[in-house]
Scaffold this motif. Sequence first.
Motif, PDB file in Angstrom:
ATOM      1  N   ALA A 150      -7.528  -0.253  -4.036  1.00 42.51           N
ATOM      2  CA  ALA A 150      -8.801  -0.265  -3.814  1.00 42.51           C
ATOM      3  C   ALA A 150      -9.117   0.837  -2.903  1.00 42.51           C
ATOM      4  CB  ALA A 150      -9.210  -1.591  -3.419  1.00 42.51           C
TER       5      ALA A 150
ATOM      6  N   THR B  66      -4.871  -1.302  -9.267  1.00 46.01           N
ATOM      7  CA  THR B  66      -3.977  -1.788  -8.214  1.00 46.01           C
ATOM      8  C   THR B  66      -4.291  -1.389  -6.954  1.00 46.01           C
ATOM      9  OG1 THR B  66      -2.423  -0.045  -8.595  1.00 46.01           O
ATOM     10  CG2 THR B  66      -2.059  -1.773 -10.166  1.00 46.01           C
TER      11      THR B  66
ATOM     12  N   ILE C 193     -10.214 -10.377   0.222  1.00 45.52           N
ATOM     13  CA  ILE C 193     -11.473 -10.151  -0.397  1.00 45.52           C
ATOM     14  C   ILE C 193     -11.979 -11.541  -0.442  1.00 45.52           C
ATOM     15  CG2 ILE C 193     -12.834  -9.088  -2.517  1.00 45.52           C
ATOM     16  CD1 ILE C 193     -10.241  -7.700  -2.921  1.00 45.52           C
TER      17      ILE C 193
ATOM     18  N   VAL D 272     -15.107  -2.296  -0.457  1.00 45.07           N
ATOM     19  CA  VAL D 272     -14.274  -1.649  -1.628  1.00 45.07           C
ATOM     20  C   VAL D 272     -15.368  -0.826  -2.284  1.00 45.07           C
ATOM     21  CG1 VAL D 272     -12.908  -2.163  -3.724  1.00 45.07           C
ATOM     22  CG2 VAL D 272     -12.672  -3.646  -1.886  1.00 45.07           C
TER      23      VAL D 272
ATOM     24  N   LEU E  97     -11.906   1.629  -7.439  1.00 47.42           N
ATOM     25  CA  LEU E  97     -10.700   0.999  -7.936  1.00 47.42           C
ATOM     26  C   LEU E  97      -9.592   2.138  -8.288  1.00 47.42           C
ATOM     27  CD1 LEU E  97     -11.304  -2.245  -9.620  1.00 47.42           C
ATOM     28  CD2 LEU E  97     -10.389  -1.787  -7.426  1.00 47.42           C
TER      29      LEU E  97
ATOM     30  N   HIS F 180      -3.433  -1.353  -1.338  1.00 48.53           N
ATOM     31  CA  HIS F 180      -3.083  -2.129  -2.546  1.00 48.53           C
ATOM     32  C   HIS F 180      -4.135  -3.684  -2.380  1.00 48.53           C
ATOM     33  CE1 HIS F 180      -0.883  -4.478  -5.349  1.00 48.53           C
ATOM     34  NE2 HIS F 180      -0.284  -3.243  -5.674  1.00 48.53           N
ATOM     35  N   LEU F 181      -4.428  -4.059  -3.554  1.00 50.19           N
ATOM     36  CA  LEU F 181      -5.140  -5.302  -3.531  1.00 50.19           C
ATOM     37  C   LEU F 181      -4.700  -6.466  -2.991  1.00 50.19           C
ATOM     38  CD1 LEU F 181      -6.957  -4.877  -6.906  1.00 50.19           C
ATOM     39  CD2 LEU F 181      -8.226  -4.557  -4.722  1.00 50.19           C
ATOM     40  N   ASP F 182      -3.345  -6.388  -3.091  1.00 54.58           N
ATOM     41  CA  ASP F 182      -2.641  -7.547  -2.652  1.00 54.58           C
ATOM     42  C   ASP F 182      -2.681  -7.534  -0.922  1.00 54.58           C
ATOM     43  OD1 ASP F 182      -2.243  -8.586  -5.115  1.00 54.58           O
ATOM     44  OD2 ASP F 182      -0.177  -7.655  -4.974  1.00 54.58           O
TER      45      ASP F 182
ATOM     46  N   SER G 255       0.846  -1.175   0.177  1.00 53.95           N
ATOM     47  CA  SER G 255      -0.016  -0.014   0.118  1.00 53.95           C
ATOM     48  C   SER G 255       0.852   1.303  -0.053  1.00 53.95           C
ATOM     49  CB  SER G 255      -0.871   0.070   1.292  1.00 53.95           C
ATOM     50  OG  SER G 255      -2.008  -1.041   1.039  1.00 53.95           O
TER      51      SER G 255
END
Length: 151
Positions: free
Chosen positions: A36, A34, A63, A26, A29, A57-59, A8
């Motif tokens: 959220a 990349t 989710i 969320v 985007l 960051h989505l990683d 992030s």
Amino acid sequence: MIKQMLHSPSRTRYLASCLIGRKGIVVGLLRDGTLALVELDGDVDEAPYGVRRWSVHLDDLEIYEDAAPTKQPERHRLGMTESGSEVVHAVPADSTDSLCGEAAKPLPVLGWSMPFVPTASRACPECVHEMEQLAQMAAGASHGRSSPRPR
């Protein structure tokens, strides 16, 4: 749920101890998908510095499948007219004209444009109406109809 803060932005990582483990939704985007924009659950008083929406960051997120949207709705950017009116307009991504026909400039912020929110108090009523019409047409098309009216 926010599970870590490895990828992030640094401003979000700074408050990792306050954000990790928090749940939310969320709502958008950013940066070509990349990041959220996560709106935290709970009251504003419980959010770090009173901020409910954070770029994550989505990683760094966990989710849940049942909460994932099935289709990304068409997004419209927030735009304002040159007259400086307090009314904000919905501007399609490939245009500088709002849905109501007014020439409106999107408001870019760090490489992305703020999204138009139809429930905002200053939202143009004509733009909101046009968005509703577009949504009805899209719903009709997904059911095999070419218009929102039943045959």
